[in-house]
Design an enzyme around this catalytic site. Sequence first.
Site, mmCIF file in Angstrom:
data_model
loop_
_atom_site.group_PDB
_atom_site.id
_atom_site.type_symbol
_atom_site.label_atom_id
_atom_site.label_comp_id
_atom_site.label_asym_id
_atom_site.label_seq_id
_atom_site.Cartn_x
_atom_site.Cartn_y
_atom_site.Cartn_z
ATOM 1 N N LYS A 16 0.874 -1.191 0.000
ATOM 2 C CA LYS A 16 0.000 0.000 0.000
ATOM 3 C C LYS A 16 0.898 1.225 0.000
ATOM 4 O O LYS A 16 2.031 1.172 0.470
ATOM 5 C CB LYS A 16 -0.849 0.010 1.270
ATOM 6 C CG LYS A 16 -2.113 0.809 1.137
ATOM 7 C CD LYS A 16 -3.232 -0.042 0.614
ATOM 8 C CE LYS A 16 -4.483 0.741 0.332
ATOM 9 N NZ LYS A 16 -5.610 -0.152 0.076
ATOM 10 N N ASP B 101 -7.103 4.103 -4.394
ATOM 11 C CA ASP B 101 -7.729 3.977 -3.079
ATOM 12 C C ASP B 101 -8.364 5.348 -2.825
ATOM 13 O O ASP B 101 -8.607 6.084 -3.799
ATOM 14 C CB ASP B 101 -6.670 3.607 -2.012
ATOM 15 C CG ASP B 101 -7.285 3.108 -0.701
ATOM 16 O OD1 ASP B 101 -7.684 1.942 -0.641
ATOM 17 O OD2 ASP B 101 -7.395 3.892 0.268
#
Length: 446
Positions: free
Chosen positions: A125, A165
Amino acid sequence: MKSAKEFMAEVIRKNPGEIEFHQAVDEVVQSLIPFIKKHPKYDEEKILERMTMPERILIFRVPWLDDDGEVQINTGYRVEMNSAIGPYKGGLRFHPSVNLGILKFLAFEQVFKNSLTTLPLGGGKGGADFDPKGKSNREVMKFCQSFMTELFRHIGENTDVPAGDIGVGSREIGYMFGQYKRLKNEFTGVLTGKGVNWGGSLIRPEATGYGCVYFVLEMLKTRKEPIEGKVCTVSGSGNVAQYTTEKLLELGAKVVTLSDSGGYIYKKSGLTEKDLRFVFELKNLRRGRISECAKALKGCTYTAGKRPWGIKCDIAFPSATQNEIDVKDAKKLLKNGCFCIGEGANMPTIPAAVKVFQDAKILYAPGKAANAGGVSTSGLEMSQNSIRSAWTREEVDKKLRRIKVNIHENCVKYGKQKDGYINYVDGSNIAGFVKVADAMIDQGIV
Ligand code: GLU
């Protein structure tokens, strides 16, 4: 073997102040310690200790010039958590709240989520404390180009494949892809969530929301409950919330709320297709606030500064961000008759509130199981890029549906308790863990 408490004390000592990371690890440790006790090989190989430490963390300066010609500086990150079963895979978040602890929690969850998809995807991430809100297109482009000017040397279609995201959608992916291509002189599937006419997959934008509803359908089947006519509260109004709503309307459910960080809208009779088109246009093109719906949509009210969990519903879809349901909210939901939670966001429910849901034995699916449809379809996008082909909408949707059914079956396999209650938290943690842990053992101490 260490107790859960001893294990967590060590995690907290090694990662001081990273509260969201502690929270995400604690949840997994609670599920895994009893399982590992029965399978000592994982303890002997210190798999959990290794899995809670990222393989690599990149932190870098992102300087850019705003429209007034002023120098701006943000912090960029990529947490490469685990590559035991595939290249690092996971989104980029652009939001002022972004810090290392938040990205480590997201990267950690991503490892389990990606493993659950059954696709060969490791976990990672990244992101930046950049706020796209209120920025011009040009400013967003300049930021994305500067961000990629550092990140490009660390990623690649076989190494690390970022995606979107919060704060990163098709516009940002486009700008970052353009810069990557220019720097590397290569057209590869290094990012997912690309535009469909330049390597993106059909259904990718819809996938997280659709997938969350598909998972809820499987949960409802265990109680022989139909989705038709169910009253649903949805939080958020971004990509996940929008497509969750779209699928729910298609299936005959009623969606009564949406929200953003300013407050929530409520329409008792349920949002219509036309209302939803307005929200798409408002959020994706005009990049406006959800409060505008109160004026524009008939029968719609707006409540500022609150989340929608006080509204009566059968099913709740928290699809905004982490820690958006606390104990009070959980109790309100139960009191109002809510019997099913499908987490479109990552870790939206605080641990004590999860316990409230589980003690009441309602259907509760954590994000890593419920929202895995997005990254699954990213995996499908990678496959299509590799074979230089593109599947139809129907093909991708069918594969997505199949993956979500599989994830549900795996949760049942590992999470069904003696009394028949399906503990989806244990189920997803254990099922996600086993595949990664076994691969780590096979690959030696690396
Ligand atoms: N950010 C999404 C998630 O939380 C998608 C990641 C991806 O497609 O790689 O799973």
